[in-house]
Each structure stands twice: as C-alpha cells, then as structure tokens.
Scaffold this motif. Sequence first.
Motif, PDB file in Angstrom:
ATOM      1  N   LEU A  85      17.015  16.684  23.231  1.00 40.91           N
ATOM      2  CA  LEU A  85      17.360  16.228  24.579  1.00 40.91           C
ATOM      3  C   LEU A  85      16.269  16.517  25.599  1.00 40.91           C
ATOM      4  N   SER A  86      15.306  17.371  25.250  1.00 45.88           N
ATOM      5  CA  SER A  86      14.204  17.621  26.180  1.00 45.88           C
ATOM      6  C   SER A  86      13.328  16.383  26.361  1.00 45.88           C
ATOM      7  N   HIS A  87      13.562  15.348  25.554  1.00 49.95           N
ATOM      8  CA  HIS A  87      12.859  14.066  25.730  1.00 49.95           C
ATOM      9  C   HIS A  87      13.089  13.503  27.134  1.00 49.95           C
ATOM     10  N   ARG A  88      14.261  13.848  27.727  1.00 46.37           N
ATOM     11  CA  ARG A  88      14.558  13.421  29.098  1.00 46.37           C
ATOM     12  C   ARG A  88      15.020  14.644  29.895  1.00 46.37           C
ATOM     13  N   PRO A  89      14.111  15.337  30.555  1.00 45.22           N
ATOM     14  CA  PRO A  89      14.426  16.618  31.188  1.00 45.22           C
ATOM     15  C   PRO A  89      15.574  16.588  32.202  1.00 45.22           C
ATOM     16  N   ARG A 139      14.488  10.621  15.974  1.00 49.15           N
ATOM     17  CA  ARG A 139      13.624   9.442  15.880  1.00 49.15           C
ATOM     18  C   ARG A 139      12.858   9.207  17.185  1.00 49.15           C
ATOM     19  N   TYR A 140      13.169   9.987  18.215  1.00 50.51           N
ATOM     20  CA  TYR A 140      12.416   9.935  19.471  1.00 50.51           C
ATOM     21  C   TYR A 140      11.421  11.088  19.509  1.00 50.51           C
ATOM     22  N   PRO A 141      10.329  10.926  20.252  1.00 51.80           N
ATOM     23  CA  PRO A 141       9.340  12.011  20.330  1.00 51.80           C
ATOM     24  C   PRO A 141       9.953  13.277  20.923  1.00 51.80           C
ATOM     25  N   VAL A 142       9.646  14.413  20.317  1.00 49.23           N
ATOM     26  CA  VAL A 142      10.053  15.716  20.848  1.00 49.23           C
ATOM     27  C   VAL A 142       8.861  16.294  21.610  1.00 49.23           C
ATOM     28  N   PRO A 143       9.003  16.538  22.906  1.00 49.39           N
ATOM     29  CA  PRO A 143       7.843  16.960  23.712  1.00 49.39           C
ATOM     30  C   PRO A 143       7.283  18.314  23.298  1.00 49.39           C
ATOM     31  N   TYR A 144       5.996  18.492  23.525  1.00 55.39           N
ATOM     32  CA  TYR A 144       5.398  19.814  23.440  1.00 55.39           C
ATOM     33  C   TYR A 144       5.914  20.641  24.618  1.00 55.39           C
ATOM     34  N   ARG A 145       6.078  21.914  24.383  1.00 54.57           N
ATOM     35  CA  ARG A 145       6.597  22.762  25.467  1.00 54.57           C
ATOM     36  C   ARG A 145       5.673  22.778  26.678  1.00 54.57           C
ATOM     37  N   LYS A 146       4.376  22.641  26.440  1.00 52.89           N
ATOM     38  CA  LYS A 146       3.437  22.660  27.563  1.00 52.89           C
ATOM     39  C   LYS A 146       3.656  21.490  28.515  1.00 52.89           C
ATOM     40  N   ASP A 147       4.352  20.446  28.024  1.00 54.08           N
ATOM     41  CA  ASP A 147       4.578  19.256  28.840  1.00 54.08           C
ATOM     42  C   ASP A 147       5.946  19.247  29.514  1.00 54.08           C
ATOM     43  N   LEU A 148       6.743  20.272  29.272  1.00 53.31           N
ATOM     44  CA  LEU A 148       8.096  20.321  29.829  1.00 53.31           C
ATOM     45  C   LEU A 148       8.132  21.085  31.150  1.00 53.31           C
ATOM     46  N   PRO A 149       9.119  20.789  32.026  1.00 49.75           N
ATOM     47  CA  PRO A 149       9.290  21.579  33.248  1.00 49.75           C
ATOM     48  C   PRO A 149       9.531  23.050  32.909  1.00 49.75           C
ATOM     49  N   MET A 187      19.802  12.899  15.240  1.00 53.62           N
ATOM     50  CA  MET A 187      19.636  14.341  15.412  1.00 53.62           C
ATOM     51  C   MET A 187      20.112  15.088  14.152  1.00 53.62           C
ATOM     52  N   ARG A 188      19.284  16.012  13.689  1.00 55.79           N
ATOM     53  CA  ARG A 188      19.584  16.756  12.476  1.00 55.79           C
ATOM     54  C   ARG A 188      19.948  18.203  12.797  1.00 55.79           C
TER      55      ARG A 188
END
Length: 242
Positions: free
Chosen positions: A82-86, A48-58, A218-219
């Motif tokens: 969990l990538s929502h909070r790196p 239910r939280y946004p899942v980041p695009y990979r281009k925006d991740l460390p 989480m599914r």
Amino acid sequence: MANNVLLKLLRVSTAAHLARLRPLRVKADHLRAAGCRRSCSSTEQISRYPVPYRKDLPYDIVELMEEVESKGGFLPNVFKVLSHRPAEFRAFFAYYNELMNKETGSLTKADRELIVVATSSYNKCLYCVVSHGALHRIYSKKPTLSDQVVVNYKVAELTPRERTMLDFAMAVCRCDTITEEHFRSLEEVGFDREDAWDIAAIAAFFAMSNRLAHLTDMRPNLEFFNMGRVPRDKSSNKAEEK
C-alpha cells in the motif's frame, strides 16, 4: 515471543502516530539515508505494482514501517504494497486502527479478527485469510477455529454469540437486505446497535481491502502461517531470561 510482539504492534494508534511524526524533519533525513540502503521489496514477488524504495517514501510512513518491523520482527506485506500510494496508505491504516483497535463496544479483538477471516474467505482473499487467521489464533488462544471458519463457518465450533455475529457479518458481506430481524438476533446474544455498526463496518472495510489485495496480487508473509498454532514453551522462555 513473536506472538506477544505482534499483539502490540497492531495496537499502534496510527492517526496519533502520524500526527506526532509531522514535525520530525531532522529524523526524516536519517530515515531516508537508511532507506537508500534497502528497498521495501524483497526477492519475493509480493505485488504486481511497484513497491517503493524506502528512500522515496514520506518520512512518517518510513518511521511507522521502522517501528512495526522493529516490534514485530518483520514488516507485513500490506505495509509495503500500500505504500505505492502514500496518501491512501495513511487513510487506510487510520481507519483500520479505528475499527480493529478500539476499546469501546462489545466486540473483542478475537471477534473482530474472526469477522475478517469469515468475510475474507467468502471474498477469496488469501492475504487477509492468512494474516487475520494468525491474529485470531493469537487473540483467541484457539489454534484451529479460524481454519474451520475459512472452510465453512456454519459447521465451525462457534458459540451461539459468535455464530450470530458471523451470520450478520456475512449478510453485510453478501449485500443481503438487512432487516430488523438481524438486529433482534444480535440483541438476543448481547450485541446492541452500535456493535452492529462495528460488525458491518469491519465487513465493509475488509471487502475493500480484499479487493485491493486481489488487484495487487498481494502475498502473505510466510511468518503468518505458523503464528499462534503451537503454544509457547514458557519454560524455555524462563531459561532464556536467566
């Protein structure tokens, strides 16, 4: 083949892996460019939280995802969610690795997964029951035991050692008062005090993980459901190798 690959992918030493990746700035540019063409999310709603695009991740998190996906054939949804909070992603997987992939102590990998299944069932966590049930089937080569534990571990076909281990894990999970009798029971089946810490730490860590899964809705990946249920056809594998 997928089963053997999954055994390897969760043995990655996350802390060492992340440390090794920090200086790889050039490679990060390549990974970010690749990430621009796809998101970590899919058409399926996994959080239910946004899942980041990979281009925006460390870059270190992107590389870890690339490695896991390449070796396992799919990326478990916990990595995406969990990538929502790196920063918390890194801490989570570093501690996960220390608990679940350590080579010391008396707990086997199947033991560790069984603890997760039992306590996650009590905590009503679909994601961890399904994903770690799959891992237990693979490590133990027992295709039905984790299902029995999900329903009621007290009537499951457990050894005395496994039953005592789960009794202690569940006492920690329920926040029962821990007494010397708990430690004596563990010692009678071959566990020492350090093993007791490991059992308790796994139960405690996954209590946190279960609640994050509840928060995010989480599914589990569909791939987990059938994993380890049917023995691999070795003859067909040999034919493929030829």
